[in-house]
Design a protein around this motif. Structure first.
Motif, PDB file in Angstrom:
ATOM      1  N   ASN A 147       0.828  -1.205   0.000  1.00 18.34           N
ATOM      2  CA  ASN A 147       0.000   0.000   0.000  1.00 18.34           C
ATOM      3  C   ASN A 147       0.865   1.258   0.000  1.00 18.34           C
ATOM      4  N   GLU A 148       0.440   2.260  -0.757  1.00 22.40           N
ATOM      5  CA  GLU A 148       1.171   3.524  -0.855  1.00 22.40           C
ATOM      6  C   GLU A 148       1.061   4.320   0.447  1.00 22.40           C
ATOM      7  N   LEU A 149       2.147   5.025   0.776  1.00 22.30           N
ATOM      8  CA  LEU A 149       2.131   5.959   1.915  1.00 22.30           C
ATOM      9  C   LEU A 149       1.819   7.372   1.444  1.00 22.30           C
ATOM     10  N   SER A 150       2.249   7.697   0.236  1.00 19.53           N
ATOM     11  CA  SER A 150       1.994   9.021  -0.339  1.00 19.53           C
ATOM     12  C   SER A 150       0.900   8.935  -1.386  1.00 19.53           C
ATOM     13  N   THR A 151       0.470  10.101  -1.848  1.00 18.75           N
ATOM     14  CA  THR A 151      -0.466  10.180  -2.966  1.00 18.75           C
ATOM     15  C   THR A 151       0.151  11.084  -4.026  1.00 18.75           C
ATOM     16  N   GLU A 152      -0.555  11.229  -5.126  1.00 15.45           N
ATOM     17  CA  GLU A 152      -0.052  12.105  -6.181  1.00 15.45           C
ATOM     18  C   GLU A 152       0.027  13.552  -5.719  1.00 15.45           C
ATOM     19  N   ALA A 153      -0.851  13.921  -4.769  1.00 16.37           N
ATOM     20  CA  ALA A 153      -0.913  15.313  -4.322  1.00 16.37           C
ATOM     21  C   ALA A 153      -0.172  15.547  -3.009  1.00 16.37           C
ATOM     22  N   SER A 154       0.111  14.482  -2.255  1.00 15.45           N
ATOM     23  CA  SER A 154       0.710  14.661  -0.933  1.00 15.45           C
ATOM     24  C   SER A 154       1.817  13.641  -0.712  1.00 15.45           C
ATOM     25  N   THR A 155       2.991  14.133  -0.266  1.00 15.68           N
ATOM     26  CA  THR A 155       4.139  13.265  -0.012  1.00 15.68           C
ATOM     27  C   THR A 155       4.242  12.970   1.475  1.00 15.68           C
TER      28      THR A 155
END
Length: 248
Positions: A147-155
């Motif tokens: 699962n990702e920890l970041s998103t495209e808009a938020s690191t």
């Protein structure tokens, strides 16, 4: 003298004719049957190759639960289907051969699961002829999902003194076979995460890592720099799509 004539009923006449016809038909049918002798069947018996491998099995789980492998004596291959949950690094084997046939390496020799070079066996019959078999290990492991920890808009940001909690699907929740690395944009490993106490949950595929084992550890990761999380779980690996940020 009076003569009395009794008329036969029509259904009775039809029944009699039908019976006569059936008997005649059966007689004709029997006349048409003739005995035909079939061609002789020739059974071809060939000698089995004395250089063959009769059976090959992995005995790590125990003799009663041994994993029998697929031996192809035509293509000279041995295929081991190994479930990933065993987490084996080496295989113990038992090999059955024809009488007076030998094999090298010996069946008692441990076989590395993740060998960097092809593994082969050479059989030798009593007459000196040989065959070479190639061992193939197929690890049965489902697709690894992290699962990702970041998103495209938020690191996502994390300090080197804080734990890194990772969730996903199908990774083997064991620190022995599931390792996590911090990599750069080119995929180069820059830091290996450390075991965080007993922070793993087998049921939910949650595992916790730390950057350091003690406060005296000097983390060589650059602050405010994009890094990615790489997980290697037994036979598979996956890298997060979005980066994370490391803070001091």
């Amino acid at each position: 003298m009076n003569t009395r004539i009794i008329k036969l009923k029509t259904p009775l006449l039809f029944t009699a004719f039908a019976l006569i016809g059936l008997l005649t038909s059966c007689d004709n049918e029997e006349d048409r049957w003739t005995d035909v002798k079939e061609d002789p069947v020739t059974e071809i018996v060939t000698n089995l190759d004395a250089r063959r491998i009769i059976s090959f099995k992995v005995t790590n789980p125990g003799e009663n639960q041994a994993i029998y492998s697929a031996v192809n004596n035509l293509e000279k291959t041995i295929t081991v289907y190994l479930p990933s949950y065993y987490e084996y690094q080496y295989l113990e084997t038992a090999i059955t051969l024809p009488e007076k046939t030998t094999i090298s390496p010996a069946a008692t020799e441990l076989i590395p699961v993740f060998s960097k070079t092809p593994i082969t066996y050479t059989t030798k019959a009593a007459d000196g002829t040989t065959s070479v078999y190639t061992l193939k290990i197929v690890i049965q492991q489902p697709k690894l999902i992290l699962n990702e920890l970041s998103t495209e808009a938020s690191t996502y940001s994390v300090a080197v003194t804080s734990p890194l909690i990772l969730k996903g699907e199908n990774f083997v929740p064991s620190y022995e076979v599931t390792k996590v690395f911090i990599v750069d944009a080119q995929g180069n490993k820059k830091w290996q995460m450390k075991q965080w106490n007993e922070g793993l949950d087998i049921q939910s595929f949650t595992i916790t890592y730390g950057f350091i084992e003690s406060l005296s550890t000097n983390v060589t990761l650059e602050p405010n720099t994009d890094y990615w999380v790489l997980m290697e779980s037994y036979n598979l690996s996956v890298t997060m799509k979005y980066p994370i940020r490391i803070t001091k």
